[in-house]
Design an enzyme around this catalytic site. Structure first.
Site, short mmCIF file in Angstrom:
data_model
loop_
_atom_site.label_atom_id
_atom_site.label_comp_id
_atom_site.label_asym_id
_atom_site.label_seq_id
_atom_site.Cartn_x
_atom_site.Cartn_y
_atom_site.Cartn_z
N ARG A 171 12.06 -11.54 8.76
CA ARG A 171 10.95 -10.73 8.26
C ARG A 171 9.94 -11.55 7.47
O ARG A 171 8.76 -11.21 7.38
CB ARG A 171 11.49 -9.58 7.39
CG ARG A 171 10.43 -8.51 7.19
CD ARG A 171 10.74 -7.46 6.12
NE ARG A 171 12.09 -7.07 5.95
CZ ARG A 171 12.80 -7.30 4.83
NH1 ARG A 171 12.26 -7.93 3.80
NH2 ARG A 171 14.04 -6.89 4.74
N TYR A 204 -13.68 3.43 11.09
CA TYR A 204 -12.74 3.73 12.18
C TYR A 204 -11.97 5.01 11.84
O TYR A 204 -11.41 5.12 10.74
CB TYR A 204 -11.81 2.52 12.30
CG TYR A 204 -10.74 2.57 13.35
CD1 TYR A 204 -11.05 2.72 14.69
CD2 TYR A 204 -9.40 2.42 12.99
CE1 TYR A 204 -10.05 2.73 15.66
CE2 TYR A 204 -8.40 2.42 13.94
CZ TYR A 204 -8.72 2.58 15.27
OH TYR A 204 -7.73 2.59 16.22
N ASP A 208 -13.18 -4.57 7.48
CA ASP A 208 -12.60 -4.56 8.82
C ASP A 208 -13.53 -5.39 9.70
O ASP A 208 -14.64 -4.98 10.01
CB ASP A 208 -12.50 -3.10 9.31
CG ASP A 208 -11.87 -2.97 10.70
OD1 ASP A 208 -11.94 -3.94 11.48
OD2 ASP A 208 -11.34 -1.89 11.00
N LYS A 224 -7.46 -6.29 19.81
CA LYS A 224 -8.72 -6.28 20.54
C LYS A 224 -9.00 -7.68 21.13
O LYS A 224 -8.35 -8.07 22.06
CB LYS A 224 -9.85 -5.80 19.62
CG LYS A 224 -9.51 -4.47 18.90
CD LYS A 224 -9.44 -3.29 19.85
CE LYS A 224 -8.80 -2.04 19.26
NZ LYS A 224 -9.40 -1.52 18.05
C1 LIG Z 1 -8.84 -0.54 17.20
C2 LIG Z 1 -9.34 -0.73 15.83
C3 LIG Z 1 -8.47 -0.78 14.76
C4 LIG Z 1 -6.99 -0.52 14.89
O1 LIG Z 1 -6.30 -1.44 15.66
P1 LIG Z 1 -4.93 -1.05 16.37
O2 LIG Z 1 -4.32 -2.33 16.74
O3 LIG Z 1 -5.30 -0.17 17.54
O4 LIG Z 1 -4.10 -0.28 15.37
C5 LIG Z 1 -9.00 -1.02 13.51
N1 LIG Z 1 -10.32 -1.20 13.33
C6 LIG Z 1 -11.19 -1.14 14.33
C7 LIG Z 1 -12.64 -1.36 14.06
C8 LIG Z 1 -10.74 -0.90 15.62
O5 LIG Z 1 -11.62 -0.81 16.62
#
Ligand SMILES: *Cc1c(COP(=O)(O)O)cnc(C)c1O
Length: 398
Positions: free
Chosen positions: A66, A119, A191, A216
């Site tokens: 972990r 988001y 973010d 992403k």
């Molecule tokens: C998709 C997304 C997330 C979350 O990511 P996951 O891996 O799907 O949990 C967070 N912030 C933004 C801007 C996103 O597009």
């Protein structure tokens, strides 16, 4: 910066390497892998200690699965380096990176400022778990800029930002948010998923914490879920503690996929950027389109800030159509062959999804149906042909 970090950033003669070169170097050390080019997948929970003394004092590099394996640490170090933070923590999804980062600063009576364009699952967490913990979340206009100052209170612990915003792509004045947050000792948490570690350098613009949904563009192939929290010195103690206490960690197999994705990130992004702008301009010329929202287009509301602060654009943007019935929109979208319909983005494939954003602090108004487009790595002529047929279905269906 440690010597290892420096050697990741610089060539042997000490020159600063281009990001396109850096992504081929970070997070691997063939000398430690019998000469193999890539960091292998180390799966594991138990790590053996040779003596009672080592066991009692935790005196070795790896202590428990972990707490990290060579694979997860390679990715964490690579990301900290590329974003420009001092350290990074990996989580099983982008959303868990956001919730862990926010929980690090949560306390009863604390005040968090969150952009209205955040988001949607981040908003859900703010309105549920954070509220139960006694945090007051206030949503603000993402275009507020310097005026954020008037919203900051002594109890403000976090100014959250996401730029450009989810679905509607408002570009935020991150340096202005940072200055205001730091005046009262609050933390700027951003973010940074849209721009990736390559196209926006959060710590150069005042962020204390940066979050990546690696799911992403970093993973880049729609085949794993993963997140990262990258911190500066100031935020590190709080985020480190919360991350550990929550028992967060990430799968070495998924980290391997993210490391593999990193190698081609710079060249993939260049293509997503260029093809995205080409498609956005083409869409602007279509009679079915009311407007295109893409910060890299001259004339876009966020264009000046994007030019000032960003190093590139990814392939995700929005288009607002002229008024159309639900039936006509469905006829257009259901028949698309190159554009899929589904959540997430940042993979090699193009996506088209309809949206209506949640807004509580600002107003969203659209001439007609709104679509979020992700431009993948296909040839743009094939994408245009698919949309051209889609527009024909949109016009003939009623
Ligand atoms: C998709 C997304 C997330 C979350 O990511 P996951 O891996 O799907 O949990 C967070 N912030 C933004 C801007 C996103 O597009």
């Amino acid at each position: 910066m440690s010597t290892q970090d420096e050697s990741m950033a610089n060539g042997r003669r000490g020159e600063r390497l281009s990001p396109q070169t850096q992504v081929t170097i970070v997070g691997r050390d063939p000398a430690k892998a019998y000469g193999f080019v890539n960091t292998p997948v180390y799966r594991g929970s138990t790590v053996l200690f040779p003596t009672v003394k080592a066991f009692a004092t935790y005196d070795q590099e790896y202590t428990y699965g972990r707490q990290g394996t060579p694979t997860t640490r390679a990715l964490a170090e690579a990301l900290a380096h590329l974003e420009g933070g001092v350290k990074s923590h990996l989580t099983p999804s982008g959303l868990s990176a956001i919730t862990t980062a926010l929980l690090s600063f949560a306390a009863p009576g604390a005040h968090f400022l969150v952009p209205d364009s955040v988001y949607q699952p981040t908003r859900r967490f703010c309105d549920s778990a954070l509220k139960r913990l006694g945090v007051e979340v206030e949503y603000y206009d993402p275009l507020i800029g310097e005026d954020i100052r008037h919203r900051i209170r002594p109890a403000t612990r976090v100014v959250f930002a996401e730029s450009p915003g989810s679905l509607t792509f408002e570009v935020q004045d991150i340096p202005a948010l940072g200055r205001a947050a730091h005046e009262t000792g609050a933390f700027l948490v951003i973010d940074n998923t849209w721009a990736t570690p390559l196209y926006f350098k959060p710590f150069d613009h005042g962020a204390d914490v940066s979050i990546q949904a690696l799911t992403k563009y970093v993973v880049g192939h729609a085949d794993a879920m993963l997140g990262a929290i990258i911190v500066n010195d100031r935020a590190a103690p709080l985020v480190d503690a919360c991350y550990r206490e929550l028992g967060q960690c990430a799968s070495p197999d998924d980290c391997y996929l993210a490391l593999r994705g990193l190698r081609s990130l710079a060249v993939r992004l260049k293509q997503h950027w260029q093809a995205g702008v080409e498609m956005a301009l083409w869409l602007q010329s279509r009679p079915e389109v009311a407007r295109v929202i893409h910060p890299a287009l001259p004339g876009d509301l966020g264009h000046e800030l994007w030019r000032r602060d960003f190093l590139g654009a990814s392939g995700l943007f929005a288009v607002v159509l002229k008024p159309a019935t639900d039936h006509a929109l469905a006829a257009m979208l259901n028949g698309l062959e190159r554009f899929g319909m589904g959540y997430s983005w940042g993979g090699f494939e193009s996506l088209a999804t309809p949206f209506t954003p949640t807004r509580t602090a600002t107003r969203w108004s659209a001439e007609g149906p709104a679509l979020r487009l992700h431009i993948g790595l296909e040839d743009t002529e094939d994408l245009k042909a698919d949309l051209t047929e889609g527009f024909a279905r949109l016009r003939t269906a009623t």
